[in-house]
Design an enzyme around this catalytic site. Structure first.
Site, PDB file in Angstrom:
ATOM      1  N   ASP A 218       1.115  -1.251   0.345  1.00  0.00           N
ATOM      2  CA  ASP A 218       0.157   0.312   0.091  1.00  0.00           C
ATOM      3  C   ASP A 218       1.321   1.198   0.227  1.00  0.00           C
ATOM      4  OD1 ASP A 218      -3.093   0.716   0.565  1.00  0.00           O
ATOM      5  OD2 ASP A 218      -2.317   2.240   2.620  1.00  0.00           O
ATOM      6  N   LYS A 222       1.625   4.487  -2.961  1.00  0.00           N
ATOM      7  CA  LYS A 222       1.321   5.863  -2.848  1.00  0.00           C
ATOM      8  C   LYS A 222       2.588   6.646  -3.143  1.00  0.00           C
ATOM      9  CE  LYS A 222      -1.208   5.111   1.127  1.00  0.00           C
ATOM     10  NZ  LYS A 222      -1.406   4.839   2.735  1.00  0.00           N
TER      11      LYS A 222
END
Ligand SMILES: NC(=O)c1ccc[n+]([C@@H]2O[C@H](COP(=O)([O-])OP(=O)(O)OC[C@H]3O[C@@H](n4cnc5c(N)ncnc54)[C@H](OP(=O)(O)O)[C@@H]3O)[C@@H](O)[C@H]2O)c1
Length: 355
Positions: A218, A222
């Protein structure tokens, strides 16, 4: 009064929070800007609330209450089943808001952009798919995506402001995960990793399978979105992320993983002790330079801004040609439904003002 139509995909935690915020802010926005935000449709993974004209607030709020109680939109009294959410998007101008975590939306979103719609994203996946889909979605300025990194913090807009005014990125260092930041803080306080992960899991800080956070994937998504915002034509494979668990724990069931968490306690205690011996702090850091990027557990010196982070806060440090001696720092809560929904609403309002 000009009307701006909204089609919202996703009515989970962030999506329902956004509905409440948007309806609550509407009157103030009308008097401030002279436009009225109207929901044309809301969708979940089962169906939609849509009738081809603006939805009445009472109908929306009743469906959101039912949704919170576990009733899907397809099953709610005013809802209906749909094949795919793109059938809800009207021909004229509108804003499509993706607050799902679904994969594969980039193609449909690129279609709606080419049809003249604008897009607002909290979902990272459309912008962390291929570089070409990132270009299709963003290069016309049709998509805003502040909430994809740092939730409600002004990360993307700050970076775009620097670049648009002629600045150049030299290095970005960031702690981008509230969950992993919380774990670093607990480790520093002497809590074994297994205890900290179980507590975070119980409090809902982690994904249902904590490995989705502990893999670093994750954070890599980003970091990729931030890097692409700088114009770096990278794919996810260009951003290696260090997982918090060894490969032999990647393939076991979630329950088996949770049962074997104690195996990680001693190695992590040793890393924290080594960091303290160097007068530093262990942090999960994404580092981006024009030459490359990495996402890893790093020892940062005690006078580094990242060392002072506590709990689930995020911090983004931008070193640029203009901010060369001391970096420009954006810091604060980087997760949570309320701040994320607020970031999405700010993007919707900025888009509506442009429209
Ligand atoms: N929570 C945070 O702190 C935070 C911070 C920054 C960014 N975000 C991002 O915000 C997004 C939403 O997070 P969340 O916590 O609200 O997630 P969530 O509670 O799991 O909600 C996701 C929603 O998306 C819907 N959905 C999934 N696939 C769909 C599809 N193919 N078509 C239509 N609807 C679909 C789900 O439908 P069902 O209800 O039918 O399952 C659900 O309503 C995620 O991308 C997340 O990464 C969250």
């Amino acid at each position: 009064m000009t009307t701006v139509s909204i089609v919202q995909i996703g009515v989970g935690g962030v999506g329902r929070e956004l509905v409440g915020l948007l309806l609550g802010a509407r009157a103030a926005l009308e008097s401030r800007y002279g436009f009225r935000l109207e929901y044309l449709a809301l969708a979940d993974s089962t169906g939609a609330l849509a009738s081809g004209s603006p939805l009445a607030d009472e109908r929306i709020l009743a469906a959101m209450r039912a949704k919170a109680a576990g009733v899907s939109l397809a099953a709610s009294p005013a809802g209906r089943a749909i094949q795919n959410w793109d059938e809800l998007v009207p021909d004229g101008p509108c804003i499509v808001v993706d607050v799902t975590a679904a994969s594969g939306h980039e193609v449909l979103l690129a279609d709606v952009v080419s049809g003249g719609a604008r897009v607002v994203l909290a979902n990272k996946k459309p912008l962390s798919a291929t570089w070409s889909s990132f270009v299709e979605l963003t290069f016309s300025g049709a998509t805003r995506y502040e909430a994809t990194a740092g939730a409600g913090l002004p990360v993307i807009s700050t970076l775009q402001g620097l670049l648009d005014s002629g600045d150049q990125m030299v290095k970005i260092e960031a702690a981008m995960s509230g969950t992993l930041g919380y774990l670093c803080g607990e480790l520093e306080a002497g809590v074994p990793l297994s205890t900290a992960v179980r507590a975070a899991h119980q409090m809902g800080y982690t994904e249902p399978d904590p490995r989705d956070d502990l893999s670093g994937a994750d954070v890599a998504r980003k970091a990729l979105i931030v890097a692409r915002t700088c114009g770096l034509e990278w794919e996810l494979a260009n951003i290696p992320a260090e997982p918090w668990f060894p490969p032999e724990l990647a393939g076991v069931s979630r329950d088996a993983f949770m049962a074997r968490l104690e195996e990680l306690d001693a190695p992590f205690a040793a890393r924290v002790a080594a960091a303290k011996a160097q007068n530093g702090a262990l942090r999960y850091v994404a580092t981006i330079t024009p030459e490359g990027a990495s996402v890893s557990l790093r020892v940062v010196p005690s006078d580094h801004p990242l060392a002072s982070l506590r709990g689930p806060d995020n911090l983004f440090s931008f070193t640029t040609t203009r901010y060369a001696e001391r970096p420009l720092v954006v810091r604060g809560p980087g997760a949570g439904q309320a701040v994320t929904a607020a970031g999405v609403l700010a993007d919707i309002v900025a888009t509506a003002r442009e429209m």
